[in-house]
Design a protein around this motif. Structure first.
Motif, short mmCIF file in Angstrom:
data_model
loop_
_atom_site.label_atom_id
_atom_site.label_comp_id
_atom_site.label_asym_id
_atom_site.label_seq_id
_atom_site.Cartn_x
_atom_site.Cartn_y
_atom_site.Cartn_z
N UNK A 22 37.37 49.53 40.47
CA UNK A 22 37.68 47.85 40.57
C UNK A 22 38.81 46.95 41.07
N UNK A 23 39.20 47.28 42.07
CA UNK A 23 39.73 45.93 42.91
C UNK A 23 38.68 45.67 43.49
N UNK A 24 37.72 46.03 43.88
CA UNK A 24 36.62 45.34 44.53
C UNK A 24 36.13 44.10 43.38
N UNK A 25 35.78 43.81 41.61
CA UNK A 25 35.32 43.71 40.74
C UNK A 25 36.28 42.97 40.86
N UNK A 26 38.02 43.26 40.53
CA UNK A 26 38.03 41.94 40.81
C UNK A 26 38.21 41.06 41.63
N UNK A 27 38.31 41.91 42.61
CA UNK A 27 38.78 40.49 43.97
C UNK A 27 37.04 39.49 43.61
N UNK A 28 35.81 39.93 43.34
CA UNK A 28 34.92 39.17 43.19
C UNK A 28 34.85 38.27 42.11
N UNK A 77 38.84 32.19 30.19
CA UNK A 77 38.67 33.83 29.71
C UNK A 77 38.95 34.05 31.37
N UNK A 78 38.42 34.11 32.18
CA UNK A 78 38.25 34.78 33.45
C UNK A 78 39.47 34.71 34.32
N UNK A 79 39.91 33.17 34.09
CA UNK A 79 41.99 33.10 35.33
C UNK A 79 42.21 33.68 34.30
#
Length: 62
Positions: A44-50, A11-13
């Motif tokens: 938001x970008x940091x969360x996506x990166x993590x 689901x995350x992918x």
């Protein structure tokens, strides 16, 4: 790996793929005369990166 974690990983992918392919943004500003400017916040970008890093680590551990 437990089935529930595999489902979470998939689901995350899928979510990350959707963010990339559909150009998802978390900020919007009306610029006048009906125009709307969208962007991504640093948070938001940091969360996506993590999330990407977590997926990679999980896949490496499979």
């Amino acid at each position: 790996m437990d089935e529930k974690y595999l489902r979470l990983l998939e689901a995350t992918k899928a979510l990350l793929n959707h963010i990339d392919t559909e150009h998802v943004f978390d900020k919007g500003v009306q610029t006048g005369r009906g125009a709307f400017d969208t962007s991504r916040s640093q948070e938001f970008d940091d969360l996506v990166s993590k999330a990407r890093e977590a997926v990679k680590k999980a896949e490496d551990g499979l």
